[in-house]
Design a protein around this motif. Structure first.
Motif, PDB file in Angstrom:
ATOM      1  N   THR A 123       1.229   2.627  11.935  1.00  0.00           N
ATOM      2  CA  THR A 123       2.279   3.484  11.454  1.00  0.00           C
ATOM      3  C   THR A 123       2.084   4.879  12.245  1.00  0.00           C
ATOM      4  O   THR A 123       1.094   5.372  12.540  1.00  0.00           O
ATOM      5  CB  THR A 123       1.891   3.823  10.049  1.00  0.00           C
ATOM      6  N   THR A 129       8.304   2.847   8.284  1.00  0.00           N
ATOM      7  CA  THR A 129       8.235   1.546   8.473  1.00  0.00           C
ATOM      8  C   THR A 129       9.273   0.883   9.397  1.00  0.00           C
ATOM      9  O   THR A 129       8.890  -0.347   9.997  1.00  0.00           O
ATOM     10  CB  THR A 129       9.148   0.964   7.245  1.00  0.00           C
ATOM     11  N   TRP A 153      -2.088   7.605   8.685  1.00  0.00           N
ATOM     12  CA  TRP A 153      -2.367   6.685   7.868  1.00  0.00           C
ATOM     13  C   TRP A 153      -3.428   5.743   8.342  1.00  0.00           C
ATOM     14  O   TRP A 153      -3.398   4.616   8.190  1.00  0.00           O
ATOM     15  CB  TRP A 153      -1.238   5.663   6.921  1.00  0.00           C
ATOM     16  N   SER A 366       6.120  -1.760   1.624  1.00  0.00           N
ATOM     17  CA  SER A 366       6.544  -1.368   0.325  1.00  0.00           C
ATOM     18  C   SER A 366       7.471  -2.500  -0.130  1.00  0.00           C
ATOM     19  O   SER A 366       8.068  -3.511   0.333  1.00  0.00           O
ATOM     20  CB  SER A 366       7.290   0.040   0.467  1.00  0.00           C
TER      21      SER A 366
HETATM   22  C1  LIG Z   1      -3.496   5.323   1.815  1.00  0.00           C
HETATM   23  C2  LIG Z   1      -2.674   4.593   2.815  1.00  0.00           C
HETATM   24  C3  LIG Z   1      -3.331   3.847   3.744  1.00  0.00           C
HETATM   25  C4  LIG Z   1      -2.741   3.197   4.881  1.00  0.00           C
HETATM   26  N1  LIG Z   1      -3.255   2.516   5.707  1.00  0.00           N
HETATM   27  C5  LIG Z   1      -2.781   2.110   6.902  1.00  0.00           C
HETATM   28  C6  LIG Z   1      -3.505   1.722   8.061  1.00  0.00           C
HETATM   29  O1  LIG Z   1      -4.617   1.505   8.024  1.00  0.00           O
HETATM   30  N2  LIG Z   1      -2.836   1.429   9.205  1.00  0.00           N
HETATM   31  C7  LIG Z   1      -1.390   1.696   9.238  1.00  0.00           C
HETATM   32  O2  LIG Z   1      -0.877   1.498  10.436  1.00  0.00           O
HETATM   33  N3  LIG Z   1      -0.509   2.168   8.325  1.00  0.00           N
HETATM   34  C8  LIG Z   1      -1.223   2.333   7.347  1.00  0.00           C
HETATM   35  N4  LIG Z   1      -0.701   3.030   5.883  1.00  0.00           N
HETATM   36  C9  LIG Z   1       0.845   3.088   6.322  1.00  0.00           C
HETATM   37  C10 LIG Z   1       1.759   2.124   5.116  1.00  0.00           C
HETATM   38  O3  LIG Z   1       1.657   0.937   5.713  1.00  0.00           O
HETATM   39  C11 LIG Z   1       3.020   2.913   5.158  1.00  0.00           C
HETATM   40  O4  LIG Z   1       2.887   3.658   4.217  1.00  0.00           O
HETATM   41  C12 LIG Z   1       4.077   2.065   4.468  1.00  0.00           C
HETATM   42  O5  LIG Z   1       4.383   0.758   5.236  1.00  0.00           O
HETATM   43  C13 LIG Z   1       5.516   2.598   4.242  1.00  0.00           C
HETATM   44  O6  LIG Z   1       5.833   3.297   5.502  1.00  0.00           O
HETATM   45  P1  LIG Z   1       6.081   4.968   5.268  1.00  0.00           P
HETATM   46  O7  LIG Z   1       5.167   5.815   4.476  1.00  0.00           O
HETATM   47  O8  LIG Z   1       6.508   5.594   6.699  1.00  0.00           O
HETATM   48  O9  LIG Z   1       7.428   4.952   4.798  1.00  0.00           O
HETATM   49  P2  LIG Z   1       8.882   4.960   4.899  1.00  0.00           P
HETATM   50  O10 LIG Z   1       9.165   4.104   5.872  1.00  0.00           O
HETATM   51  O11 LIG Z   1       9.346   6.495   5.267  1.00  0.00           O
HETATM   52  O12 LIG Z   1       9.721   4.574   3.510  1.00  0.00           O
HETATM   53  C14 LIG Z   1       9.868   5.442   2.576  1.00  0.00           C
HETATM   54  C15 LIG Z   1      10.373   4.851   1.359  1.00  0.00           C
HETATM   55  O13 LIG Z   1      11.641   4.202   1.674  1.00  0.00           O
HETATM   56  C16 LIG Z   1      11.794   2.833   1.493  1.00  0.00           C
HETATM   57  N5  LIG Z   1      12.565   2.405   2.615  1.00  0.00           N
HETATM   58  C17 LIG Z   1      12.527   2.695   3.901  1.00  0.00           C
HETATM   59  N6  LIG Z   1      13.511   1.822   4.613  1.00  0.00           N
HETATM   60  C18 LIG Z   1      14.133   1.216   3.769  1.00  0.00           C
HETATM   61  C19 LIG Z   1      15.278   0.150   3.703  1.00  0.00           C
HETATM   62  N7  LIG Z   1      15.646  -0.086   4.858  1.00  0.00           N
HETATM   63  N8  LIG Z   1      15.708  -0.263   2.465  1.00  0.00           N
HETATM   64  C20 LIG Z   1      15.192   0.143   1.312  1.00  0.00           C
HETATM   65  N9  LIG Z   1      14.353   0.927   1.236  1.00  0.00           N
HETATM   66  C21 LIG Z   1      13.526   1.635   2.320  1.00  0.00           C
HETATM   67  C22 LIG Z   1      10.427   2.331   1.553  1.00  0.00           C
HETATM   68  O14 LIG Z   1      10.459   1.307   0.896  1.00  0.00           O
HETATM   69  C23 LIG Z   1       9.588   3.526   1.020  1.00  0.00           C
HETATM   70  O15 LIG Z   1       9.549   3.377  -0.434  1.00  0.00           O
HETATM   71  C24 LIG Z   1      -1.183   3.457   4.842  1.00  0.00           C
HETATM   72  C25 LIG Z   1      -0.649   4.422   3.989  1.00  0.00           C
HETATM   73  C26 LIG Z   1      -1.345   4.938   2.936  1.00  0.00           C
HETATM   74  C27 LIG Z   1      -0.389   5.778   1.854  1.00  0.00           C
END
Ligand SMILES: Cc1cc2nc3c(=O)[nH]c(=O)nc-3n(C[C@H](O)[C@H](O)[C@H](O)COP(=O)(O)OP(=O)(O)OC[C@H]3O[C@@H](n4cnc5c(N)ncnc54)[C@H](O)[C@@H]3O)c2cc1C
Length: 385
Positions: A123, A129, A153, A366
């Protein structure tokens, strides 16, 4: 309580190990945002984190269903496998796509605990995502790749020797498919920390040891490229079903912990001269959470069985992750409500587990993205993004 016939010996042993790490241990780690190092060491010594590494490389060569049982029991005991669970699924990329030299070099050391492979750098802050839009680059120069960019993250990176890193090796405008041109590297973090990599911890609502990682001209030996250059996205995807099923098993363990705690409290707590559990208003949410947990548990087991049989399991892995995360969150909310004011008191551990299990609505994937997957790939509706 749910039948736990499968892997009953492993479950019993894990329960025994976890009993040495009671609520006070986790509360202290939580308060200090400290890594539960002793717990991770105990799991490593007992060989649980090497459950999925084949015997040829020093592991136990167990099926995914056994790894699910391990993680479920950890959560059911009130502990938190998030401190080390990634080691179970990250090493799959090395195992399935690494060359023999890499496997012989790293897997036995990971299995013995000499090296920790806990960090997974996918990420990024600007792409979220939308993984194929990631901006971290790896440019080939002689025997090395030069890595520049930022991950966010990246959990456990301060407590890991190795990181599995996804970076772009061919610019997006020079590949046919946006998922092409991405490559996977096994980064030796001890060396990288001396040559341009920096780690910045992120404080979060629960104790998770997650971080931002910055790469400034970090040299990674070309020998640490996993598989073929440009095919990394596929390698990461191939590990995601295992990741989803394992996290789903953790959610089932959490749900069981919440249901156990709520049931016990509802029996004991006397208000208006009778146990609160005598009221259907208290009983029904517990019974409903239990029913939802059992249904989700079946899907987790189905996903694990398909995975172990080498069959397609994308649909089941995704559904299992969503239903189990929903079941644990429903059980968490119910448990706080059942405990009334005491649900908010640290010493009951309910509020800590409540915070911890909330993560699985968002990570590692998510709920919306699971629903999008089902809509598009299972039900054949148009791609929505
Ligand atoms: C505590 C923690 C530990 C983590 N550990 C790791 C790790 O070790 N390695 C790693 O690589 N990642 C890690 N992650 C990252 C995690 O996988 C991402 O936070 C997660 O995949 C969501 O991505 P984002 O936070 O960028 O949300 P975003 O992609 O910005 O999305 C934000 C919101 O919008 C929604 N959304 C986005 N696009 C769409 C769409 N097309 N249709 C409908 N809804 C949508 C999502 O569902 C979400 O609810 C971690 C996250 C956390 C909080």
């Amino acid at each position: 309580m749910a039948e736990e016939i499968r892997f009953s010996e492993i479950r019993e042993e894990v329960r025994k190990l976890c009993s040495a790490f009671p609520g006070e241990y986790w509360r202290k780690c939580d308060r200090e945002h400290a890594y539960p190092g002793q717990f991770v060491e105990a799991l490593t010594e007992a060989g649980y984190l090497a459950a999925l590494i084949p015997e040829d490389y020093g592991g136990s060569g167990l099926p995914l269903a056994a790894a699910c049982a391990i993680l479920e029991e950890i959560q059911h005991a009130g502990c938190n496998g998030a401190a080390c669970h990634a080691q179970m699924y990250i090493m799959g990329a090395l195992l399935r796509h690494g060359n023999e030299t890499q496997k012989r070099e790293y897997l036995p050391k990971i299995a013995s605990g000499e090296l920790r492979l806990q960090a997974f750098g996918v990420t990024e802050p600007t792409s979220g995502t939308d993984t194929s839009s990631l901006k971290t680059t790896a440019r080939r120069e002689g025997d090395c790749y030069i890595v520049n960019g930022q991950k966010i993250w990246t959990s456990r990176s301060e407590h890991s020797d190795l990181m599995l890193l996804l970076a772009r090796t061919t610019p997006r405008d020079r590949v046919q498919k946006r998922t092409d041109g991405l490559s996977v590297f096994l980064v030796d973090m001890r060396a990288a920390l001396k040559s341009g990599m920096t780690i910045k911890p992120i404080r979060t609502m629960m104790n998770h040891s997650t971080t931002e990682v910055f790469f400034d001209n970090v040299e990674v030996p070309a020998a640490n490229l996993i598989g073929e250059e440009g095919k990394g996205f596929r390698y990461i995807l191939s590990g995601m079903n295992a990741e989803r099923i394992l996290i789903a098993a953790e959610c089932i363990g959490d749900a069981k912990w919440f249901i156990d705690r709520a049931t016990a409290y509802a029996r004991d707590r006397v208000v208006f001269g009778r146990p609160i559990g005598q009221n259907q208003g208290i009983q029904f949410p517990i019974a409903r959470a239990y029913a939802h947990m059992r249904a989700a548990e079946l899907m987790v087991r189905r996903g694990a069985d398909l995975f172990d049989a080498g069959e397609k399991c994308g649909e089941e892995a995704n559904i299992a992750k969503m239903l189990a995360a929903d079941a644990s969150w429903e059980a968490a909310d119910m448990c706080v409500q059942t405990h009334g004011g005491f649900g908010f008191a640290e010493e009951y551990d309910v509020e800590r587990k409540f915070r911890e299990t909330r993560l699985y609505q968002v990570a590692p994937i998510s709920t919306n993205l699971i629903l999008s997957y089902l809509a598009e790939h299972v039900l054949g509706m148009p791609r929505s993004y």
